[in-house]
Design an enzyme around this catalytic site. Structure first.
Site, PDB file in Angstrom:
ATOM      1  N   CYS A  16      77.437  -9.171   8.606  1.00  0.00           N
ATOM      2  CA  CYS A  16      77.430  -7.874   8.912  1.00  0.00           C
ATOM      3  C   CYS A  16      77.730  -6.978   7.563  1.00  0.00           C
ATOM      4  CB  CYS A  16      78.716  -7.352   9.923  1.00  0.00           C
ATOM      5  SG  CYS A  16      78.861  -5.688  10.157  1.00  0.00           S
ATOM      6  N   CYS A  58      71.564  -3.927   7.276  1.00  0.00           N
ATOM      7  CA  CYS A  58      72.205  -4.026   8.416  1.00  0.00           C
ATOM      8  C   CYS A  58      71.454  -5.398   9.307  1.00  0.00           C
ATOM      9  CB  CYS A  58      72.300  -2.893   9.215  1.00  0.00           C
ATOM     10  SG  CYS A  58      72.753  -3.111  11.116  1.00  0.00           S
TER      11      CYS A  58
HETATM   12  N1  DGL Z   1      75.140  -5.754  12.066  1.00  0.00           N
HETATM   13  C1  DGL Z   1      76.160  -4.658  11.317  1.00  0.00           C
HETATM   14  C2  DGL Z   1      75.868  -4.545   9.771  1.00  0.00           C
HETATM   15  O1  DGL Z   1      75.102  -5.406   9.425  1.00  0.00           O
HETATM   16  C3  DGL Z   1      76.165  -3.314  12.197  1.00  0.00           C
HETATM   17  C4  DGL Z   1      76.189  -3.024  13.633  1.00  0.00           C
HETATM   18  C5  DGL Z   1      77.217  -2.099  14.004  1.00  0.00           C
HETATM   19  O2  DGL Z   1      76.879  -0.805  13.629  1.00  0.00           O
HETATM   20  O3  DGL Z   1      78.216  -2.591  14.710  1.00  0.00           O
HETATM   21  O4  DGL Z   1      76.173  -3.503   9.323  1.00  0.00           O
END
Ligand code: DGL
Length: 265
Positions: A75, A189
């Protein structure tokens, strides 16, 4: 090292599955726990303090309970904010997710790069430093496309993606000064590669989409090089909150080889 010790991938939701897909290619025998903090989703609209507290607390609990051989924070939001803190408090190796600005700077022809991330990611000093270190002679245009996170979550639950959401992300980059020249878009993301087809269509295939998943998988493979793997139980999808939509997610989880589901107690 116990051969059954898992690699634990962590995200706020399904985004880290885009990283898991690459990990599977390099380490098909690795036992995996895929942990999603669906109780905290979305991270991208939270404050730094909230995200850091959740991520450190949850990874502490999960590593005590599951004894992973390695943790991957799959993430960008959590990594750009809390990676150093997590490394400080846990003894296990921790791999983070870094926006692939370096790769984009190496491959852009026009010199204009777009970056789509969450609102929390695009304001991080971590991103400023990557830009200064690797793209100082390029133009980097950022756009907070937090609503793509919900679209990716819905897609994996079987709901088609609303093209208007994708269009807002595309327009958010294209409408900036020099935005028409963007030829490379960093997906900063981990949810966004799950929408690669929709995004490519939105950009009319005039951009290359770049994410860090392959590089992260290579890093995990390097750090676990020489270790043996033995999957004694089906791989686990772990969630922090029970909610009705999890049933609709099961088919997608199974496609990623996650055949068990559990709620963190
Ligand atoms: N998957 C997360 C990232 O890579 C973000 C998702 C969220 O906003 O929770 O930033």
């Amino acid at each position: 090292m116990d051969a059954a010790a898992p690699v634990l991938l962590f995200d706020s939701g399904v985004g880290g599955l885009s990283v898991l897909a690459q990990v599977r290619k390099l380490l098909p025998n690795a036992p995996v726990i895929y942990a999603a903090d669906n109780g905290g989703l979305p991270y991208g609209t939270k404050t730094e303090a909230e995200i850091a507290a959740r991520v450190c607390g949850l990874l502490g609990r999960m590593s005590e309970r599951f004894r992973p051989r390695l943790i991957c924070i799959a993430c960008n939001t959590a990594s750009t904010i809390a990676l150093a803190m997590v490394r400080d408090v846990l003894a296990v190796p921790v791999v983070g997710t870094v926006p692939a600005i370096k790769t984009a700077a190496e491959t852009t022809g026009s010199g204009v790069i777009g970056l789509l991330g969450t609102a929390a990611t695009i304001r991080q000093g971590y991103v400023d430093r990557l830009e200064a270190d690797f793209a100082a002679d390029k133009t980097l245009l950022r756009f907070a496309a937090s609503e793509l996170v919900g679209a990716a979550e819905a897609k994996l639950r079987g709901t088609p993606v609303d093209p208007a959401i994708v269009k807002r992300a595309v327009d958010g980059l294209r409408s900036q000064p020099r935005g028409a020249l963007i030829d490379t878009v960093v997906l900063a993301c981990t949810h966004f590669p799950l929408l690669a087809d929709e995004l490519l269509a939105g950009f009319e295939s005039k951009v290359a989409l770049i994410d860090g998943a392959q590089g992260i998988a290579r890093r995990i493979a390097a750090l676990t090089g020489g270790q043996t793997f033995n999957r004694r139980t089906p791989d686990l999808a772990l969630f922090t909150r029970s909610d009705e939509s999890l049933a609709a997610l099961e088919p997608a989880l199974q496609e990623y080889g996650l055949d068990r589901m559990e709620i963190l107690q």
